[in-house]
Write an enzyme that holds these catalytic residues in place. Sequence first.
Site, mmCIF file in Angstrom:
data_model
loop_
_atom_site.group_PDB
_atom_site.id
_atom_site.type_symbol
_atom_site.label_atom_id
_atom_site.label_comp_id
_atom_site.label_asym_id
_atom_site.label_seq_id
_atom_site.Cartn_x
_atom_site.Cartn_y
_atom_site.Cartn_z
ATOM 1 N N SER A 1 -10.040 -1.233 6.734
ATOM 2 C CA SER A 1 -9.532 -0.964 5.613
ATOM 3 C C SER A 1 -8.552 -1.949 5.118
ATOM 4 C CB SER A 1 -8.380 0.292 5.676
ATOM 5 O OG SER A 1 -9.096 1.467 6.352
ATOM 6 N N SER B 1 -8.988 1.283 2.926
ATOM 7 C CA SER B 1 -8.520 1.911 1.758
ATOM 8 C C SER B 1 -7.314 1.076 1.787
ATOM 9 C CB SER B 1 -8.314 3.333 2.754
ATOM 10 O OG SER B 1 -7.264 2.950 3.769
ATOM 11 N N LYS C 1 0.587 -0.633 -0.245
ATOM 12 C CA LYS C 1 -0.117 0.226 -0.261
ATOM 13 C C LYS C 1 1.072 1.494 -0.432
ATOM 14 C CE LYS C 1 -4.149 1.630 2.483
ATOM 15 N NZ LYS C 1 -4.537 1.168 4.090
#
EC number: 3.5.1.4
Length: 512
Positions: free
Chosen positions: A222, A198, A117
């Site tokens: 997330s 996310s 990420k």
Amino acid sequence: MVALRFFFFSSLLILLILSQALIMSVGSASQIRLSSTFSIQEATIEDIRVAFNEKRLTSKQLVELYLEAISKLNPILHAVIETNPDALIQAEIADRERDLKNTTKLPILHGVPVLLKDSISTKDKLNTTAGSFALLGSVVARDAGVVKRLRESGAVILGKASLSEWAHFRSFSIPDGWSARGLQGKNPYVLSANPSGSSSGSAISVTANLVAVSLGTETDGSILSPASQNSVVGIKPSVGLTSRAGVVPISLRQDSIGPICRTVSDAVHLLDAIVGYDPLDEATKTASEFIPEGGYKQFLTTSGLKGKRLGIVMKHSSLLDHHIKTLRREGAIVINNLTIPNIEVIVGGTDSGEEIALLAEFKMSLNAYLKELVKSPVRSLADVIAYNEEFAEQEKVKEWGQEVFLTAEATSGMGEKEKTALQKMKELSRNGIEKLIEENKLDAIVTLGSDLSSVLAIGGYPGINVPAGYDSGGVPYGISFGGLRFSEPKLIEIAFAFEQATLIRKPPKFIA
């Protein structure tokens, strides 16, 4: 309007062509292949390791296959923000090491590509920007703690995955999976469906077979939510089990770094590689004492549901009824209609105190992170806000705003209001999930999707999501198992046994 129509129909045509090409590749000998005996489609870590050992595949060739897949599909999916210019070099080094060493003694992730990420720092040619142009060109002092461990395991850092910008903490109006740098991430199953976030790009990339495995981060939902929406496995570890050092933060009290993979076994192998003490993250000192000797892979057992006591704690749809039968068939004791006191307060976020605490924690944590950067165009949350105002068009401030940033900037540390919020969350956890599990002697709580992510978030508890099905429109949904802090061994047993009993996951079809 004409231009928009042309763009729409042109894009649709491209989607249809790409979709058909991918479907054909999955179902025939025209798959993306290195040879007649290996395909990256749905390839597990074990598949890759065996191919390495049998000399059917090299790490360099594997990286090339994933880079080819990214080049074909990323213009549509927006799952990868950037690929690592040194990925092929890392792969070549892994190949040379494999030729020189006893392969049985190499770590299981050796030579395996991993996507991170874009909030997880790497001290290399990759940027770490949380999806924002405000951090483009910033230079970190060192690899994030989890990246250091990945490199030690011989993994290849393939690149950075897209995400909801600033882990969805700039504005709650920003769509899941959107960032200024990464654009709008797409759900590979139904391109118009929500990919969630996310850690959207981490989940999209894995499910679309753009990478073997990935890492995401979670403050509240997330990892679990995008895993559910993209039919992959996500593990949100107990807070402190994995280091947060070098990760763009929201809250050190709630942040956790975890795997997003296609299978439970892959997620567990990745978890084993990244857990452990990091002197740069104080929470890991206590948490590391709970890591079982021999790691977590020993809990990958198909009999893991036998005798487990599982609690259903929210009103559930008929989609869960079938799986309750499966859980019972595999030997679990399922207790229905349980209630977590004040569940509405916890899930609401505002009344629980979570939002109050997170706003203050975010400002303090982000300012500390930015000040430690070797080089950066911004050094504080106030600087980021000013950057967004100056480059409002680039950052789509008019469209999505930055009200969370502004509210966080107005905080002044952990005052009485914030301390009261922290105490309230402790009481909600103690009198809620902890009391429920202890009184009913539960091994885990169960829910569809990530409905209980806030319950797990405010107490730093772990959770695992496993693919559970697809709705009438083809959009995936998962089943999540959550437990008390450091109950990962039980959760892994439960999740793996459920996965092996159902084997529900199927590759995406990119429905327009």
